[in-house]
Design an enzyme around this catalytic site. Structure first.
Site, PDB file in Angstrom:
ATOM      1  N   GLU A   1       0.853  -1.189   0.000  1.00 54.56           N
ATOM      2  CA  GLU A   1       0.000   0.000   0.000  1.00 54.56           C
ATOM      3  C   GLU A   1       0.886   1.236   0.000  1.00 54.56           C
ATOM      4  O   GLU A   1       1.828   1.339   0.789  1.00 54.56           O
ATOM      5  CB  GLU A   1      -0.898   0.009   1.228  1.00 54.56           C
ATOM      6  CG  GLU A   1      -1.777   1.229   1.361  1.00 54.56           C
ATOM      7  CD  GLU A   1      -2.580   1.236   2.654  1.00 54.56           C
ATOM      8  OE1 GLU A   1      -3.530   2.042   2.744  1.00 54.56           O
ATOM      9  OE2 GLU A   1      -2.247   0.453   3.569  1.00 54.56           O
TER      10      GLU A   1
ATOM     11  N   GLU B   1      -9.823   8.978   6.203  1.00 54.43           N
ATOM     12  CA  GLU B   1      -9.875   8.103   7.364  1.00 54.43           C
ATOM     13  C   GLU B   1     -10.190   8.967   8.590  1.00 54.43           C
ATOM     14  O   GLU B   1      -9.294   9.560   9.179  1.00 54.43           O
ATOM     15  CB  GLU B   1      -8.540   7.373   7.542  1.00 54.43           C
ATOM     16  CG  GLU B   1      -8.280   6.349   6.461  1.00 54.43           C
ATOM     17  CD  GLU B   1      -6.986   5.596   6.661  1.00 54.43           C
ATOM     18  OE1 GLU B   1      -6.959   4.395   6.363  1.00 54.43           O
ATOM     19  OE2 GLU B   1      -5.996   6.202   7.126  1.00 54.43           O
TER      20      GLU B   1
END
Length: 376
Positions: A150, A233
């Site tokens: 990622e 997030e």
């Protein structure tokens, strides 16, 4: 059930982006309100927007437009000592079993001639969150499950949160200077690029970040780009956060530079910086395998995936010390939380139990993060 693990917390930070059983709304023509926990829809005939409220039961609603989305309500009760409560995002490519319409991803990194994106964010005050631009890569062209690597680009960080792992330096990419963090969340390796001040909009080369990660030895040209994502997030609050617009384009036609003819490469296939020991205990129809992955290089390995192929007739029944994808044929074994980092000269071990028919044989080759390993 489908889950993806990502980064972040305050001091020992990790965060989880999960997608579980998409609830798919019709393509957004006018504004579409999504409050379902894992609701999703398509926009522009090209991208997927997902609510992805994986971290709790409190309701989160997003208003999806033709170009992006806004968090309209966020009843989160999160805190900075835990993971974020959600990961609403828009993406191009494949995320778990859902691919955006007409995408050409996954695509081999060495085949990419250009990969670009344009994104615009709206931020709010008084909330704890990060504006997260994610790039996912894997040694295989997978369209489901957790990818091995990622890349997180932190466009904005608000509150006492930080990327997973530790800061390993800085990098200048796209004319901007970034803090670079590196670590593993137990399911995948993460390299994060943190902007020193908020970026509200940017048109940039995604390939520049991929190439920087490649230069750090985390991936190779044989890996695959699977998705490009922009979202948030949130830990505490978040209503009003918006991705106003998002676009991404990936073009093939790139070429992989051939190895130099002289001198020969110092680490050719079969003589790399990893060594695998495959020890077995075999009985009439079953076996156990204890696998040791040794780092014979000079730098630490942060986050690893060991790939191998079981011979015909063999099947995995359970495992320990690693997360295995696949039960027969091609297998990917990813590190768990406690063994994600392998220092130079050290090793990590995992094992599994299986069944077999016919004669028993061991896998012939192993690759670590896409690079061939020698056999002990």
């Amino acid at each position: 059930m489908r889950k993806a693990f990502r980064s972040l917390i305050a001091a020992t930070v990790f965060a989880v982006a999960a997608v579980t059983a998409f609830v798919v709304a019709p393509p957004a023509q006018a504004d579409t309100l999504i409050c379902e926990q894992y609701g999703a829809t398509t926009i522009g005939g090209r991208y997927v927007v997902m609510n992805n409220r994986w971290g709790g039961t409190a309701e989160q609603c997003i208003n999806v437009t033709n170009t992006g989305f806004t968090i309209t309500s966020q009843q989160s009760v999160g805190n900075t000592s835990g993971a974020p409560v959600s990961y609403p995002a828009v993406y191009f490519g494949c995320h778990y079993t859902r691919c955006s319409p007409g995408t050409n991803l996954p695509i081999r990194v060495g085949s990419i001639s250009s990969a670009t994106s344009n994104v615009s964010y709206t931020y709010v005050s008084g909330a704890t969150y990060n504006a997260s631009f994610d790039i996912w890569l894997d040694p295989t062209p997978r369209t489901d499950g957790v990818n091995a690597q990622e890349i997180m680009i932190w466009f904005n960080r608000q509150g006492s949160i930080q990327p997973i792992g530790s800061q390993v330096g800085t990098a200048t990419i796209g004319g901007r200077t970034w803090q670079v963090w590196r670590g593993s969340n137990g399911s995948n390796a993460v390299i994060s690029y943190v902007a020193p001040s908020p970026i509200t909009s940017w048109s940039f080369s995604v390939l520049d970040f991929i190439n920087d990660v490649k230069s750090r030895g985390a991936i190779t040209d044989s890996w695959y780009l699977t998705s490009i994502q922009a979202g948030f997030e949130p830990w505490i609050g978040g209503a009003g956060l918006a991705v106003n617009s998002f676009s991404a384009s990936v073009n093939g036609g790139g070429t992989t530079s051939p190895p130099p003819s002289s001198p020969p490469p110092s680490n050719p296939p079969g003589n790399s910086s990893c060594r695998v020991t495959y020890a077995t205990n075999v009985w009439n129809s079953g076996f156990t395998a204890n696998v040791t992955v040794a780092n014979t290089g000079s730098a630490a390995i942060n986050g690893w995936t060991l790939g191998f192929t079981l011979p015909s007739g063999q099947s995995v029944t359970n495992s320990w010390g690693a997360t295995l994808t696949g039960s027969s044929g091609a297998i990917s074994a990813r590190n768990v939380g406690y063994n994600g980092s392998i220092a130079a000269g050290s090793s990590a071990t995992f094992g599994f139990q299986g069944t077999y028919s016919g004669s028993f044989a061991a896998p012939s080759t192993f690759t670590l993060n896409g690079t061939a390993c020698t056999r002990a």
